[in-house]
Design a protein around this motif. Sequence first.
Motif, PDB file in Angstrom:
ATOM      1  N   TRP A 147       2.796  -6.637  -2.800  1.00  0.00           N
ATOM      2  CA  TRP A 147       2.684  -8.063  -3.090  1.00  0.00           C
ATOM      3  C   TRP A 147       3.945  -8.633  -3.753  1.00  0.00           C
ATOM      4  CZ3 TRP A 147      -1.066  -4.425  -4.146  1.00  0.00           C
ATOM      5  CH2 TRP A 147      -2.208  -4.473  -3.341  1.00  0.00           C
ATOM      6  N   GLU A 149       5.815  -7.178  -5.880  1.00  0.00           N
ATOM      7  CA  GLU A 149       5.966  -6.728  -7.264  1.00  0.00           C
ATOM      8  C   GLU A 149       6.867  -5.490  -7.345  1.00  0.00           C
ATOM      9  OE1 GLU A 149       5.087  -8.528  -9.553  1.00  0.00           O
ATOM     10  OE2 GLU A 149       3.257  -9.614  -9.068  1.00  0.00           O
ATOM     11  N   TYR A 322      -2.552 -13.986 -11.751  1.00  0.00           N
ATOM     12  CA  TYR A 322      -1.869 -12.806 -12.258  1.00  0.00           C
ATOM     13  C   TYR A 322      -0.522 -13.262 -12.810  1.00  0.00           C
ATOM     14  CZ  TYR A 322      -5.331 -10.248  -9.519  1.00  0.00           C
ATOM     15  OH  TYR A 322      -6.505  -9.764  -9.006  1.00  0.00           O
ATOM     16  N   HIS A 325       3.012 -13.935 -10.959  1.00  0.00           N
ATOM     17  CA  HIS A 325       2.722 -13.512  -9.586  1.00  0.00           C
ATOM     18  C   HIS A 325       2.557 -14.771  -8.742  1.00  0.00           C
ATOM     19  CE1 HIS A 325       1.205 -11.005  -6.365  1.00  0.00           C
ATOM     20  NE2 HIS A 325       0.048 -11.636  -6.338  1.00  0.00           N
ATOM     21  N   SER A 360       1.483  -9.195 -16.078  1.00  0.00           N
ATOM     22  CA  SER A 360       2.670  -9.122 -15.236  1.00  0.00           C
ATOM     23  C   SER A 360       3.000  -7.677 -14.860  1.00  0.00           C
ATOM     24  CB  SER A 360       3.864  -9.727 -15.980  1.00  0.00           C
ATOM     25  OG  SER A 360       5.062  -9.521 -15.259  1.00  0.00           O
ATOM     26  N   CYS A 361       3.509  -7.518 -13.627  1.00  0.00           N
ATOM     27  CA  CYS A 361       4.016  -6.210 -13.176  1.00  0.00           C
ATOM     28  C   CYS A 361       5.527  -6.098 -13.345  1.00  0.00           C
ATOM     29  CB  CYS A 361       3.676  -5.999 -11.701  1.00  0.00           C
ATOM     30  SG  CYS A 361       1.924  -6.013 -11.308  1.00  0.00           S
ATOM     31  N   ARG A 362       6.168  -7.130 -13.891  1.00  0.00           N
ATOM     32  CA  ARG A 362       7.625  -7.234 -13.844  1.00  0.00           C
ATOM     33  C   ARG A 362       8.374  -6.148 -14.614  1.00  0.00           C
ATOM     34  NH1 ARG A 362       9.154 -12.414 -11.995  1.00  0.00           N
ATOM     35  NH2 ARG A 362       7.620 -12.919 -10.374  1.00  0.00           N
TER      36      ARG A 362
END
Length: 502
Positions: A147, A149, A322, A325, A360-362
């Motif tokens: 996605w 990420e 999210y 996102h 966050s996935c950052r």
Amino acid sequence: MPDARNPFTEATLHGSFGKAGASEATPVEGFCDSADGSVFRIRFMPSSPGDYTYTVAYRQGSFEMKHSGTFRASDGHRRGPIRVDPKYLWHFIWEGTGEHYFFNGTTAFWLMGWREERVINNCIERLQRLKINRIRVLLSGAANIFWGEPVMTGDNFSMFLRPWIAEAPQSFDHPGIDYTRFNVSYWQKWERMLRFARNRDVIISVIQDISTHKAQPAAGSEDERRYLRYAVARLSAFSNITWDLGDDLDSFRDEKWAHETGTLIESWDPYKHLASSHPVHREHQDRASDWFGFTSIQNWSRRQHQVKTCRIIPQTNEEYGYEDHYPHWAPAPDGDSAETLRRMAWDIAMAGAYGTAGESCRRGTNIWPDTGGGWINGRGDDTMVMLKGYEHMVDFFTSFEWWKAEPHDELVSHGAYCLAKPGEIYAVYLPQRPICGNSEAFEHQKECGEVTIKLEPGSYEARWFSANTGETVPLPPVEGPTWTLPKTPGWLDWALLLQKRR
């Protein structure tokens, strides 16, 4: 001795448990806990301390072996499962203590993709410190997309969750799954995670599967029913679970399936844990059925205060954004920033509902600095501050009897929100307001005007609460029937709590 070629399909273990001297007993199903069938287990979760009797029966073809006995259950001082409050039907309670449960959730779909259990435990422990008390976790699921990420698989993390034995478990297209044999070590890992979470009063939403892959048993098949029944047999004795039939469920199962499967799970589960489903479109929910315990919708609008689903059961929006996102269907930047989602959480709570948001996935998984993963796998670090804002919200609501208050926005003016038990409690939230200088006051007349509140006659204790920092500022006593709120002590969004003086 048992010698089944496939102990998962050719042998069963059933039991019956009850209080000593009582006429009623609880039927419980056991499960095979070894690949060769040498170990079967059965679990029972007593609802109260005392002396119990039990009988168990192992059957394989014409062979049968029975055993009976007694045991004493002591008080474990656990809060038990969460239930719908029978008096305040929009809310939850802990069955074991009767305390009210302020549902504050997050998503960690592939939490069980971490190969080292210390990482899983650290994720849960960090989230619990941030006052997260519910985590959405996949039991089965695979994905070959990320996605957009910064998440990659590697030696430490996998996106392939396989509850069954597979020839190539890390293959997305051709895993070679044997749906008649369960991956016992994976289930045991799941149970260790549940125990760790239970010891911290964290509820785990057991998501049966997700729409991102096709390596699933056929809908309604014997293989699928065996999987779901095995999950109930293994996991239902853990007090800290709820059932979720699937994420984005209407993408891979229809409403007829949801009704039949939800009804079956309720019939198999001796403890009747709360269950729900999570479709893309909220109208595809079986809300009128007895098995359906609470809503689990997804709605990505930024007008959360207006979202309602009618039936009087707890309302939860478990997918409204999210952090950081931005897929094409989501609000444009900064519509999924930590600050925006924090304010959306207040909008939801001030409607008498609950929410689940993803971090966050950052910060990356197998991508520098490799300290994150957020909503994909549950990992985070101290630079991630969104849930700190949610922690303040939990502090505010749990400082009063929030479950007794209902939405009464008609009692306040100029765009404020109000939860109230008139004459007793008034919780007011002022969404983020502009600076309100001359030009802003002209453009934002509704938001910049003085807020008044209609009160039942009497005297009330009052205090400001900063939704952004958690700061509290006491105010002098307030008298009804009408009161004009003073200027907030600072910018951004603030809440006000009024409680009748005793």
